[in-house]
Design an enzyme around this catalytic site. Structure first.
Site, mmCIF file in Angstrom:
data_model
loop_
_atom_site.group_PDB
_atom_site.id
_atom_site.type_symbol
_atom_site.label_atom_id
_atom_site.label_comp_id
_atom_site.label_asym_id
_atom_site.label_seq_id
_atom_site.Cartn_x
_atom_site.Cartn_y
_atom_site.Cartn_z
ATOM 1 N N ASP A 145 55.703 25.878 -13.213
ATOM 2 C CA ASP A 145 55.940 25.005 -14.374
ATOM 3 C C ASP A 145 57.416 25.049 -14.763
ATOM 4 O O ASP A 145 58.021 24.025 -15.088
ATOM 5 C CB ASP A 145 55.054 25.461 -15.545
ATOM 6 C CG ASP A 145 53.614 25.628 -15.114
ATOM 7 O OD1 ASP A 145 52.999 24.627 -14.744
ATOM 8 O OD2 ASP A 145 53.116 26.775 -15.098
ATOM 9 N N HIS A 159 49.041 28.548 -18.209
ATOM 10 C CA HIS A 159 49.333 27.654 -17.066
ATOM 11 C C HIS A 159 48.221 26.608 -17.017
ATOM 12 O O HIS A 159 47.267 26.707 -16.249
ATOM 13 C CB HIS A 159 49.393 28.443 -15.760
ATOM 14 C CG HIS A 159 49.463 27.530 -14.551
ATOM 15 N ND1 HIS A 159 50.533 26.713 -14.310
ATOM 16 C CD2 HIS A 159 48.575 27.288 -13.566
ATOM 17 C CE1 HIS A 159 50.311 26.012 -13.209
ATOM 18 N NE2 HIS A 159 49.118 26.337 -12.749
HETATM 19 P P1 NAD Z 1 42.873 26.789 -0.649
HETATM 20 O O1 NAD Z 1 41.462 26.384 -0.935
HETATM 21 O O2 NAD Z 1 43.663 26.037 0.349
HETATM 22 O O3 NAD Z 1 42.900 28.307 -0.234
HETATM 23 C C1 NAD Z 1 42.216 29.282 -0.954
HETATM 24 C C2 NAD Z 1 41.889 30.372 0.022
HETATM 25 O O4 NAD Z 1 41.365 31.464 -0.729
HETATM 26 C C3 NAD Z 1 40.833 29.978 1.049
HETATM 27 O O5 NAD Z 1 41.301 30.245 2.352
HETATM 28 C C4 NAD Z 1 39.638 30.837 0.673
HETATM 29 O O6 NAD Z 1 38.860 31.216 1.813
HETATM 30 C C5 NAD Z 1 40.342 32.032 0.037
HETATM 31 N N1 NAD Z 1 39.490 32.822 -0.829
HETATM 32 C C6 NAD Z 1 38.515 32.414 -1.674
HETATM 33 N N2 NAD Z 1 37.941 33.465 -2.270
HETATM 34 C C7 NAD Z 1 38.571 34.564 -1.827
HETATM 35 C C8 NAD Z 1 38.420 35.952 -2.061
HETATM 36 N N3 NAD Z 1 37.468 36.410 -2.888
HETATM 37 N N4 NAD Z 1 39.235 36.810 -1.415
HETATM 38 C C9 NAD Z 1 40.182 36.370 -0.553
HETATM 39 N N5 NAD Z 1 40.365 35.062 -0.275
HETATM 40 C C10 NAD Z 1 39.563 34.173 -0.912
HETATM 41 O O7 NAD Z 1 43.621 26.806 -2.080
HETATM 42 P P2 NAD Z 1 45.192 26.834 -2.349
HETATM 43 O O8 NAD Z 1 45.685 25.438 -2.408
HETATM 44 O O9 NAD Z 1 45.853 27.814 -1.459
HETATM 45 O O10 NAD Z 1 45.194 27.360 -3.881
HETATM 46 C C11 NAD Z 1 44.817 28.693 -4.182
HETATM 47 C C12 NAD Z 1 44.757 28.882 -5.688
HETATM 48 O O11 NAD Z 1 46.039 28.724 -6.270
HETATM 49 C C13 NAD Z 1 43.861 27.893 -6.422
HETATM 50 O O12 NAD Z 1 43.158 28.591 -7.437
HETATM 51 C C14 NAD Z 1 44.849 26.938 -7.051
HETATM 52 O O13 NAD Z 1 44.307 26.277 -8.168
HETATM 53 C C15 NAD Z 1 45.921 27.897 -7.441
HETATM 54 N N6 NAD Z 1 47.238 27.329 -7.740
HETATM 55 C C16 NAD Z 1 47.953 27.907 -8.748
HETATM 56 C C17 NAD Z 1 49.204 27.443 -9.066
HETATM 57 C C18 NAD Z 1 50.015 28.058 -10.178
HETATM 58 O O14 NAD Z 1 51.084 27.512 -10.506
HETATM 59 N N7 NAD Z 1 49.600 29.153 -10.813
HETATM 60 C C19 NAD Z 1 49.750 26.367 -8.336
HETATM 61 C C20 NAD Z 1 49.006 25.810 -7.290
HETATM 62 C C21 NAD Z 1 47.744 26.296 -6.997
HETATM 63 C C1 LMR Z 2 49.331 23.335 -10.276
HETATM 64 O O1 LMR Z 2 49.868 23.494 -11.377
HETATM 65 O O2 LMR Z 2 49.777 22.563 -9.412
HETATM 66 C C2 LMR Z 2 48.124 24.149 -9.936
HETATM 67 O O3 LMR Z 2 47.814 25.023 -10.960
HETATM 68 C C3 LMR Z 2 46.999 23.331 -9.482
HETATM 69 C C4 LMR Z 2 46.266 22.700 -10.635
HETATM 70 O O4 LMR Z 2 45.042 22.821 -10.658
HETATM 71 O O5 LMR Z 2 46.900 22.103 -11.509
#
Ligand code: NAD
Ligand code: LMR
Length: 326
Positions: free
Chosen positions: A159, A187
């Site tokens: 962010d 967030h």
């Molecule tokens: P994705 O679905 O591509 O990958 C998630 C991975 O996590 C998968 O490979 C899945 O098998 C694995 N997984 C699920 N449960 C698990 C566990 N208990 N132990 C280990 N691995 C596990 O998702 P992504 O695009 O990589 O996003 C991951 C997370 O990050 C999501 O929750 C998304 O919302 C979050 N995210 C946060 C931010 C932020 O700014 N904080 C930004 C983008 C995404």
């Molecule tokens: C983001 O900010 O891009 C991630 O947290 C994904 C979402 O769910 O907004």
């Protein structure tokens, strides 16, 4: 003498963010010129994909990469971990709010927090990326009572970076000339992007209040949803890049004269109740985050932060209602 490798555990290693993150960690972008050993945690059905990524990491012949191991249990994956990036979780899809993810993801972070408490190294630093990141970090911290709670952080650096990009575009300058952006709160779409103390080349720069309230704040706060709509999947490479920034600054220190946005357990600063994981402006000194204290909040920022804190409180209460300690 070559230093011992730093053990870095990454969960969700076979996911979108994992794929963008691991190669940058292995290149030295996160910890600098020190060897790293990667410990990848995945669910059993994704272990084969993680093994494939481990093969590609080996094939990249990174001079700083001391090894890669793949695990399907938290106890093994966090053994000796010094940095833990908790990425693995179910991502939000179109139309979902972060609160909808609570039930799906709350069950992951308790066991992982416990495993960190029992098996990680004494100097463990944790960054939670998986959403709802603030509340997941609070769950993990609550399950590791012997780890100082300030070692559990959640990511609002994306962010922060999104905000810098919007401000730099408005001013027609590079982001590197800006400092002291602040993201407060959760967030989520209730986050509070606050550009009131931003510096350009070290000097205060004002922004038109109408542009801030009508364009800047909603653009930054809803950028995650906009990316999901455009890509059909949540942000991945920018999230990975921001995770690198967060840990790099934590370990190596923030730039002189700057601060960054970090979600960490409140010690009551700015009226945020103790223990809620909220974003604050912070500096890293000697490897520890320190919230920047004593800033005067405008009435608008105060009201918006109160609303974001109310959302965090509701998330905490929903987790408690699931019978999960937080
Ligand atoms: P994705 O679905 O591509 O990958 C998630 C991975 O996590 C998968 O490979 C899945 O098998 C694995 N997984 C699920 N449960 C698990 C566990 N208990 N132990 C280990 N691995 C596990 O998702 P992504 O695009 O990589 O996003 C991951 C997370 O990050 C999501 O929750 C998304 O919302 C979050 N995210 C946060 C931010 C932020 O700014 N904080 C930004 C983008 C995404
Ligand atoms: C983001 O900010 O891009 C991630 O947290 C994904 C979402 O769910 O907004």
């Amino acid at each position: 003498m070559t230093p011992s490798p730093v053990n870095v555990t990454v969960t969700g290693a076979a996911g979108q963010i994992g794929y963008a993150l691991l190669f940058r960690i292995a290149s030295g972008a996160m910890l600098g010129d020190v060897p790293v050993r990667l410990r990848l945690l995945e669910v059993p059905q994704a272990v084969a994909a993680a093994e494939g990524t481990a093969m590609e990491l080996a094939d990249s012949a990174f001079p700083l990469l001391a090894g890669v191991d793949v695990f399907d249990t938290p106890d093994a994956a966090f053994a000796g971990a010094q940095v833990a990036l908790l990425v693995g979780a179910r991502p939000r899809t179109s139309g979902m709010e972060r609160a909808d993810l609570l039930a799906a993801n709350a069950g992951i972070f308790g066991p992982q927090g416990r495993a960190i408490g029992e098996h990680a190294a004494d100097d463990i630093r944790v960054l939670v990326v998986g959403n709802p990141a603030n509340t997941n970090a609070a769950i993990a911290a609550a399950h590791a009572p012997d780890v100082p709670r300030e070692r559990f952080t959640a990511m609002t650096r994306l962010d922060h970076n999104r905000a810098l990009a919007q401000l730099a575009a408005k001013l027609e300058v590079g982001t590197g000339r800006l400092a002291r952006m602040s993201i407060w709160g959760n967030h989520s779409s209730t986050q509070v992007p606050d550009p009131s103390r931003v510096l350009l080349d070290g000097e205060p720069v004002g922004f038109d209040p109408a542009w801030v309230s009508d364009h800047f704040v909603p653009t930054v706060a809803n950028r995650g949803a906009a990316i999901i709509q455009a890509r059909g999947a949540s942000s991945a490479a920018s999230a990975a890049s921001s995770a690198i920034d967060h840990v790099r600054d934590w370990v190596q220190g923030t730039r002189d004269g700057d601060w960054v946005s970090v979600a960490l357990p409140s010690a009551g600063q700015y009226g945020v109740p103790d223990g809620l994981v909220s974003s604050f402006p912070a500096v890293s000194v000697d490897g520890e985050w320190q919230v920047v204290e004593g800033l005067e909040l405008s009435d608008g920022v105060r009201r918006a932060l109160d609303a974001s804190v109310a959302e965090l409180t509701a998330e905490r209460d929903a987790v408690r209602a699931l019978g999960i300690s937080i």
